[in-house]
Design an enzyme around this catalytic site. Structure first.
Site, PDB file in Angstrom:
ATOM      1  N   TYR A  70     -18.431  30.602  45.880  1.00 36.27           N
ATOM      2  CA  TYR A  70     -17.630  29.536  45.283  1.00 36.27           C
ATOM      3  C   TYR A  70     -16.465  30.043  44.429  1.00 36.27           C
ATOM      4  CZ  TYR A  70     -21.122  25.964  46.521  1.00 36.27           C
ATOM      5  OH  TYR A  70     -21.966  25.112  47.182  1.00 36.27           O
ATOM      6  N   ASN A  84       0.882  12.069   5.278  1.00 36.39           N
ATOM      7  CA  ASN A  84       0.049  11.134   6.033  1.00 36.39           C
ATOM      8  C   ASN A  84       0.439  11.169   7.517  1.00 36.39           C
ATOM      9  OD1 ASN A  84      -0.629   7.570   5.926  1.00 36.39           O
ATOM     10  ND2 ASN A  84      -2.039   9.250   6.124  1.00 36.39           N
ATOM     11  N   GLU A 122     -12.375   5.004   4.525  1.00 38.61           N
ATOM     12  CA  GLU A 122     -11.975   5.744   5.723  1.00 38.61           C
ATOM     13  C   GLU A 122     -13.266   6.143   6.446  1.00 38.61           C
ATOM     14  OE1 GLU A 122      -9.479   8.733   3.957  1.00 38.61           O
ATOM     15  OE2 GLU A 122      -8.121   7.201   3.168  1.00 38.61           O
ATOM     16  N   HIS A 163      -4.537  16.411  -3.570  1.00 39.72           N
ATOM     17  CA  HIS A 163      -4.908  16.543  -2.165  1.00 39.72           C
ATOM     18  C   HIS A 163      -4.804  17.977  -1.639  1.00 39.72           C
ATOM     19  CE1 HIS A 163      -5.023  12.283  -2.331  1.00 39.72           C
ATOM     20  NE2 HIS A 163      -4.939  12.059  -1.031  1.00 39.72           N
ATOM     21  N   PHE A 202      -1.895   7.256  11.642  1.00 41.11           N
ATOM     22  CA  PHE A 202      -2.298   8.580  11.167  1.00 41.11           C
ATOM     23  C   PHE A 202      -3.594   9.056  11.808  1.00 41.11           C
ATOM     24  CE2 PHE A 202      -3.700   5.264   8.205  1.00 41.11           C
ATOM     25  CZ  PHE A 202      -5.063   5.327   8.438  1.00 41.11           C
ATOM     26  N   ARG A 242     -13.877  30.805  47.109  1.00 39.86           N
ATOM     27  CA  ARG A 242     -13.590  29.706  48.031  1.00 39.86           C
ATOM     28  C   ARG A 242     -13.113  28.451  47.306  1.00 39.86           C
ATOM     29  NH1 ARG A 242     -18.143  26.691  50.859  1.00 39.86           N
ATOM     30  NH2 ARG A 242     -19.324  28.516  50.166  1.00 39.86           N
ATOM     31  N   TYR A 297       0.829  -1.212   0.000  1.00 41.72           N
ATOM     32  CA  TYR A 297       0.000   0.000   0.000  1.00 41.72           C
ATOM     33  C   TYR A 297       0.859   1.256   0.000  1.00 41.72           C
ATOM     34  CZ  TYR A 297      -2.992   3.800   1.478  1.00 41.72           C
ATOM     35  OH  TYR A 297      -3.622   5.014   1.528  1.00 41.72           O
TER      36      TYR A 297
END
Length: 508
Positions: free
Chosen positions: A279, A196, A413, A84, A328, A282, A54
């Site tokens: 609060y 990646n 994915e 991309h 990744f 405190r 791959y």
């Protein structure tokens, strides 16, 4: 000349800050160079043998079952980067881009990615010579890493895309030429090795968590001034209380408050003026402390991530294996940065409530909205409005990005992290929180002046003097944003922490 050496294993958040903000130079260690070269030898052997692996001899994502010939390897890698590069929005700040390049270089330096040493050196040259790719802030799913934004980084390495060089935006080709850096031609595995990974989300988050650590200490100092402005009860910070519930952040916050308030003439003990405080005074150790523990958790996770191999596949040369996995996936960072955002939002939340106690005459004996001649003057009325607006915005932003997932690449994915969105949100929350704390700081100093400064604590007096060096007491209404911005600048430069620690010792 200051340098950071990369071996893939020992980078610290402080190193990221020094390279990103202080322009430290970067150099590979000898061991890293050796590991990178030997890992590359495995890739080249697999390509020559035409093994089906791959990302080396196949397409990507849903195209992982498409075998790519040896002759097409270079085209495959270039096409990967070009296709991309789909980021949108404003460019990331240059300090973040430097962090991104540094973290990607460090991951590659581990020697599990199969990149050529020449390609890695080009990336390092860009850091050292100040070639900063234009990386759009939006477009990453956070799995398979930060594909889109990292592709914009690589475009410049190819002589494509855009970059900032010496403050000027220009083509990537011109920036590389002016910096005297040779562009590259990618070959097998290299494009995937460069994009990646989780380096965009992690760079954003690393700088944010570094700033959050400082801001959490400043929140204690500022809260200390508000305690004095309201004659707060310091008995609640007694170490006995916190030893029986020993969360680290809680204990450290109580210690900080007692240190900064030491020798103050404007605090009280239990029963002197009232039995107990509200609060937001405190429970300061419990509230601030919980955020500190969350920030520390995120810091630990970030320091693991910045020294990790986060691409796919990974080259295990000693076992002669190339394994396709999922390092990744940004889920560890996505959850961490969502947590960081929530922790910071709470620091703003409680700060705004302390500011409300300062300005609201129903909650203290101070003049309404911290101004004399109220009615004619509005004083700090709208300062609290602005703080409330920021706190409300933080509540929207604190919704976790990591609980969302939209499948991609034809469901190959099918679960993604949205970690880069989480990191960007945390950074925005950090900025909003700093502004809210600046407003409280300004209000607390005003309240102290209205009371008459009877002598502040060792630490709070330092902070008060720094503010009053920049901003005078409000007598009559004036344009307030300028004073708010001056106080915010004090927080951003971290000078308050530095000067207070010089006086009283380390804060936690």
């Amino acid at each position: 000349m200051n340098k950071v050496f990369l071996d893939g294993n020992s980078l610290r958040i402080e190193d990221v800050v020094n390279v990103s903000r202080n322009n430290y130079r970067v150099q590979l260690s000898d061991n890293a160079i050796d590991n990178v070269i030997k890992s590359r030898e495995v890739v080249e052997r697999y390509v020559n043998e035409e093994k089906v692996v791959y990302g080396i001899t196949t397409g990507f994502g849903k195209f992982s079952d498409v075998v790519i010939s040896k002759d097409e390897a270079k085209i495959l890698q270039k096409n990967l980067i070009i296709s991309h590069s789909c980021g949108v929005g404003e460019p990331l700040d240059e300090e973040i881009v430097r962090g991104v390049m540094l973290l990607r270089a460090n991951a590659l330096a581990k020697g599990y990615s199969g990149i050529r040493i020449e390609t890695l050196n080009t990336l390092i040259e860009m850091i050292n010579e100040g070639v900063h790719p234009v990386i759009p802030e939006k477009g990453s799913l956070g799995s398979s890493g930060d594909l889109a934004p990292l592709s914009h980084m690589v475009l410049v390495m190819l002589g494509e895309g855009e970059a900032f060089y010496k403050g000027t935006r220009m083509s990537g080709k011109d920036a590389m030429k002016l910096a005297n850096i040779s562009t590259i031609e990618l070959t097998s595995k290299e494009g995937l090795a460069l994009i990646n990974g989780t380096q965009v989300m992690t760079a954003i988050g690393a700088l944010a968590v570094y700033d959050a650590m400082s801001l959490s200490k400043m929140a204690d100092i500022i809260a200390g001034l508000t305690v004095e402005a309201l004659y707060g009860i310091v008995t609640a910070f007694d170490e006995n209380v916190h030893q029986v519930r020993p969360h680290k952040g809680q204990m450290n916050t109580a210690k900080n408050l007692l240190k900064v308030l030491q020798d103050s003439n404007m605090t009280s003990e239990q029963g002197e003026i009232r039995v107990q405080d509200a609060y937001v005074l405190r429970c300061l150790p419990q509230i601030h402390g919980a955020s500190k523990d969350a920030i520390e958790y995120v810091r630990e996770k970030v320091e693991i991530e910045i020294n990790s191999a986060t691409d796919n596949p990974l080259i295990f040369r000693h076992e002669d294996k190339v394994i396709s996995g999922g390092n990744f996936h940004g889920q560890p960072m996505a959850l961490s940065f969502d947590f960081l955002g929530i922790a910071l939002a709470e620091l703003a939340n409680v700060s705004e409530r302390r500011l409300e106690r300062l300005v609201n005459p129903a909650l203290s004996d101070l003049p309404a909205f911290l101004v004399e001649k109220g009615g004619l003057n509005s004083g700090f009325m709208i300062v609290q409005y602005s703080a409330a607006s920021l706190v409300s915005e933080n509540k929207v932003l604190a919704h976790p990005a990591s609980v969302d997932s939209i499948p991609s690449s034809a469901n190959q994915e099918d679960h993604v992290s949205m970690g880069t969105i989480a990191a960007r949100k945390a950074r925005t929350i950090l900025d909003n929180t700093r502004k809210v704390l600046a407003m409280e700081l300004l209000g607390a100093c005003q309240a102290i002046d209205l009371r008459g400064n009877k002598g502040l604590g060792k630490g709070t007096s330092v902070a008060y003097n720094l503010v009053r060096h920049e901003v005078s007491k409000l007598e009559d209404d004036k344009i307030m944003y300028k004073d708010i911005n001056k106080c915010e600048a004090l927080l951003k430069t971290n000078i308050i922490n530095e000067k207070v620690e010089e006086c009283i010792g380390k804060l936690y």
